[in-house]
Write a protein that holds these residues in place. Structure first.
Motif, PDB file in Angstrom:
ATOM      1  N   LEU A  68       0.820  -1.208   0.000  1.00  0.00           N
ATOM      2  CA  LEU A  68       0.000   0.000   0.000  1.00  0.00           C
ATOM      3  C   LEU A  68       0.861   1.268   0.000  1.00  0.00           C
ATOM      4  O   LEU A  68       0.569   2.235  -0.708  1.00  0.00           O
ATOM      5  N   ILE A  69       1.941   1.267   0.795  1.00  0.00           N
ATOM      6  CA  ILE A  69       2.831   2.430   0.800  1.00  0.00           C
ATOM      7  C   ILE A  69       3.464   2.621  -0.572  1.00  0.00           C
ATOM      8  O   ILE A  69       3.498   3.734  -1.114  1.00  0.00           O
ATOM      9  N   MET A  70       3.981   1.538  -1.133  1.00  0.00           N
ATOM     10  CA  MET A  70       4.613   1.609  -2.459  1.00  0.00           C
ATOM     11  C   MET A  70       3.619   2.094  -3.512  1.00  0.00           C
ATOM     12  O   MET A  70       3.933   2.966  -4.330  1.00  0.00           O
ATOM     13  N   SER A  71       2.418   1.537  -3.481  1.00  0.00           N
ATOM     14  CA  SER A  71       1.419   1.878  -4.497  1.00  0.00           C
ATOM     15  C   SER A  71       1.053   3.353  -4.442  1.00  0.00           C
ATOM     16  O   SER A  71       1.027   4.046  -5.473  1.00  0.00           O
ATOM     17  N   GLU A  72       0.756   3.850  -3.241  1.00  0.00           N
ATOM     18  CA  GLU A  72       0.347   5.247  -3.112  1.00  0.00           C
ATOM     19  C   GLU A  72       1.490   6.201  -3.475  1.00  0.00           C
ATOM     20  O   GLU A  72       1.270   7.235  -4.109  1.00  0.00           O
ATOM     21  N   THR A  73       2.689   5.847  -3.050  1.00  0.00           N
ATOM     22  CA  THR A  73       3.840   6.707  -3.362  1.00  0.00           C
ATOM     23  C   THR A  73       4.101   6.743  -4.856  1.00  0.00           C
ATOM     24  O   THR A  73       4.383   7.807  -5.430  1.00  0.00           O
ATOM     25  N   VAL A  74       4.008   5.590  -5.497  1.00  0.00           N
ATOM     26  CA  VAL A  74       4.189   5.532  -6.958  1.00  0.00           C
ATOM     27  C   VAL A  74       3.141   6.380  -7.675  1.00  0.00           C
ATOM     28  O   VAL A  74       3.468   7.152  -8.584  1.00  0.00           O
ATOM     29  N   ILE A 254      12.079   4.918  -4.081  1.00  0.00           N
ATOM     30  CA  ILE A 254      10.788   4.678  -3.431  1.00  0.00           C
ATOM     31  C   ILE A 254      10.866   3.478  -2.492  1.00  0.00           C
ATOM     32  O   ILE A 254      10.359   3.522  -1.366  1.00  0.00           O
ATOM     33  N   GLU A 255      11.504   2.393  -2.949  1.00  0.00           N
ATOM     34  CA  GLU A 255      11.554   1.189  -2.117  1.00  0.00           C
ATOM     35  C   GLU A 255      12.386   1.407  -0.863  1.00  0.00           C
ATOM     36  O   GLU A 255      11.988   0.995   0.238  1.00  0.00           O
ATOM     37  N   LYS A 256      13.521   2.043  -0.992  1.00  0.00           N
ATOM     38  CA  LYS A 256      14.364   2.290   0.179  1.00  0.00           C
ATOM     39  C   LYS A 256      13.634   3.192   1.181  1.00  0.00           C
ATOM     40  O   LYS A 256      13.675   2.963   2.390  1.00  0.00           O
ATOM     41  N   SER A 257      12.946   4.190   0.673  1.00  0.00           N
ATOM     42  CA  SER A 257      12.188   5.098   1.538  1.00  0.00           C
ATOM     43  C   SER A 257      11.068   4.349   2.251  1.00  0.00           C
ATOM     44  O   SER A 257      10.827   4.549   3.441  1.00  0.00           O
ATOM     45  N   THR A 258      10.377   3.468   1.522  1.00  0.00           N
ATOM     46  CA  THR A 258       9.298   2.677   2.105  1.00  0.00           C
ATOM     47  C   THR A 258       9.814   1.782   3.220  1.00  0.00           C
ATOM     48  O   THR A 258       9.189   1.673   4.286  1.00  0.00           O
ATOM     49  N   THR A 259      10.960   1.158   3.007  1.00  0.00           N
ATOM     50  CA  THR A 259      11.562   0.295   4.020  1.00  0.00           C
ATOM     51  C   THR A 259      11.861   1.075   5.298  1.00  0.00           C
ATOM     52  O   THR A 259      11.642   0.587   6.411  1.00  0.00           O
ATOM     53  N   GLN A 260      12.337   2.296   5.140  1.00  0.00           N
ATOM     54  CA  GLN A 260      12.658   3.113   6.311  1.00  0.00           C
ATOM     55  C   GLN A 260      11.385   3.551   7.044  1.00  0.00           C
ATOM     56  O   GLN A 260      11.368   3.611   8.280  1.00  0.00           O
ATOM     57  N   VAL A 423       9.425   2.701  -9.863  1.00  0.00           N
ATOM     58  CA  VAL A 423      10.288   2.315  -8.746  1.00  0.00           C
ATOM     59  C   VAL A 423      11.746   2.238  -9.180  1.00  0.00           C
ATOM     60  O   VAL A 423      12.648   2.638  -8.446  1.00  0.00           O
ATOM     61  N   THR A 424      11.984   1.715 -10.377  1.00  0.00           N
ATOM     62  CA  THR A 424      13.364   1.512 -10.854  1.00  0.00           C
ATOM     63  C   THR A 424      13.885   2.687 -11.661  1.00  0.00           C
ATOM     64  O   THR A 424      14.921   2.586 -12.316  1.00  0.00           O
ATOM     65  N   TYR A 425      13.180   3.812 -11.611  1.00  0.00           N
ATOM     66  CA  TYR A 425      13.632   5.005 -12.327  1.00  0.00           C
ATOM     67  C   TYR A 425      15.050   5.365 -11.874  1.00  0.00           C
ATOM     68  O   TYR A 425      15.383   5.309 -10.701  1.00  0.00           O
ATOM     69  N   ASP A 426      15.879   5.715 -12.824  1.00  0.00           N
ATOM     70  CA  ASP A 426      17.267   6.127 -12.549  1.00  0.00           C
ATOM     71  C   ASP A 426      18.074   5.004 -11.902  1.00  0.00           C
ATOM     72  O   ASP A 426      19.003   5.237 -11.127  1.00  0.00           O
TER      73      ASP A 426
END
Length: 465
Positions: A68-74, A254-260, A423-426
């Motif tokens: 849910l965090i990943m989806s909304e952030t994306v 995004i993924e690293k931020s979500t993990t934190q 998510v994999t941008y850059d």
């Protein structure tokens, strides 16, 4: 178009940004860490099996919560818009419009009554500062307070002014700057209270109760409630993470931020359990388990009684309610920021005008909740006072529906490939890609429907949670 060139209302104005990953993580974690962690988590853990509840909760955070965090952030970063415009970005249908508006309206309804509770916390904080330790631990102290319409309204307005002031200063100078200060302070205060609580005579039994499975309290509701608590705790399906995602720069992972964010949320939830459960055992002894299951009264009735009978009660009461205030404030800021962002995007308002406009609605709705226990006590909605009604309609009904709308948007419009690309941008990694794809495709919607149905049935007394 770069993140600093994208606009909320397509008028050529630059959209606000967080300065970087730390700014986003501090703001998002501050949003996630609120009353749900410090007040709600400990009594649910005590009621539904101790370590079993904790394990289910942790699994939920790192699977459903992650998705849910990943989806909304994306969605937010991909569109650079608040919820309504973000959903419409992927299609201008009634379904898209409904999904956007339900995510946008939820924080508008939660912020007012949440701030009323924030006002209660402020009242207790200032009362402890004034040395009213024994008075706050009295049998009718809390009832007498919320029955006083003038006092409750005053403290609600004080808390509201604190929230509104931060929003006026904007994303970087307001939301981000305040979050960077308050979140670390909140963690430090939590550790202090935790150490104090766990070193009281008799506290060891509370630690055991929290970390050892209490199988006599385990039922299927343990799993439903733990997943529901994850949902409540992480600020998912409130439009907040879509809004905050729209402020995230493209070079931030995004993924690293979500993990934190997951880490901070989990840390505070566990610390809250260690703050409250051992303290109650130290004070109540054999009756501690029953006391902990009492629920919402835990923070404002049980804990003041505990502090009133412990050494350094005044000091620990100040520290405890200060950290609860900080948690409530960071969450109320995020709720109001999402609402103001929607006003800016959908009505083309400047931040000051949007803030003032929503503040009027915020104060009116908050006043209904603050007076619902006294002056307006005779007015009921579905048999509930205003605060309980707003809590029920948002948390039990609207949030699960909003989360389902997010999952459907990802599966049908954004697409899993679109999520991966963002998510994999850059060159950023997507380490839990398989987990994300499996959970959102096969589990999320099913469990959200279960939570929705269970919550509604529980609210009407058909089942007991």
């Amino acid at each position: 178009m770069s993140s600093t060139e994208t606009t909320a209302v397509d008028k050529g104005e630059k959209r606000s940004n967080f300065t970087g990953r730390i700014g986003y993580v501090m703001a998002a974690a501050g949003s996630a860490i609120g009353l749900g962690n410090i007040w709600r988590f400990p009594y649910l853990a005590a009621k539904y099996g101790g370590a079993v509840f904790l394990i289910v909760y942790l699994i939920s955070v790192y699977t459903f919560g992650y998705v849910l965090i990943m989806s909304e952030t994306v969605i937010g970063r991909k569109t650079k818009k608040s919820p309504v415009s973000a959903f419409r970005h992927f299609g201008n249908t009634k379904a898209h419009s409904f999904g956007g508006w339900i995510n946008a309206i939820i924080p508008m309804l939660i912020a007012p009554y949440y701030s009323v509770i924030g006002g209660w916390v402020l009242y207790y904080l200032f009362s402890y500062i004034q040395g009213e330790v024994k008075e706050l631990g009295g049998d009718n102290a809390f009832t007498n307070f919320i029955s006083s319409g003038t006092s409750v309204e005053f403290w609600f307005l004080v808390f509201a002014v604190c929230t509104i002031a931060v929003i006026f200063f904007g994303v970087q100078n307001g939301v981000e700057r305040v979050s960077k200060v308050l979140l670390p302070l909140l963690v430090v205060l939590s550790v202090i209270v935790c150490i104090y609580s766990c070193t009281r005579p008799g506290a060891v039994e509370g630690i055991k109760y929290f970390f050892i499975p209490q199988m006599q309290n385990v039922s299927w509701m343990t799993f439903v409630t733990a997943i529901g608590q994850m949902f409540y705790s992480l600020s998912c399906a409130m439009g907040i993470l879509i809004t905050y995602g729209s402020y995230m720069k493209r070079d931030v992972s995004i993924e690293k931020s979500t993990t934190q964010v997951e880490f901070f949320d989990t840390l505070i939830a566990v610390l809250a359990g260690l703050m409250i459960i051992p303290a109650v055992f130290a004070f109540n002894g054999a009756d501690a388990a029953k006391t902990l299951k009492a629920g919402p009264s835990l923070m404002f009735i049980t804990m003041p009684k505990v502090f009133g009978n412990m050494g350094f009660g005044m000091a620990i009461g100040i520290v405890f309610f200060l950290l609860v205030f900080l948690a409530a404030l960071t969450s109320s800021i995020s709720l109001m920021e999402s609402a103001v962002s929607t006003f800016q995007d959908e009505l083309g308002m400047s931040r000051p005008i949007a803030t003032l406009t929503y503040s009027g609605i915020y104060i009116v709705l908050g006043t209904l909740s603050s007076l619902g226990f006294n002056v307006l006590g005779g007015v009921k909605l579905l048999g509930m006072d205003f605060l309980d009604f707003f809590d029920f309609i948002t948390n039990s009904v609207m949030m699960p529906i909003a989360a389902i709308a997010i999952c459907l948007l990802v599966l049908r419009s954004v697409t899993l490939k679109g999520v991966e690309d963002e998510v994999t941008y850059d060159g950023a990694p997507f380490k839990r890609k398989k987990v994300y794809n499996f959970v959102i495709k096969y589990l999320c919607i099913v469990f959200l429907v279960i939570i929705l149905v269970s919550s509604v049935l529980n609210a009407f007394g058909i089942i007991k949670m």
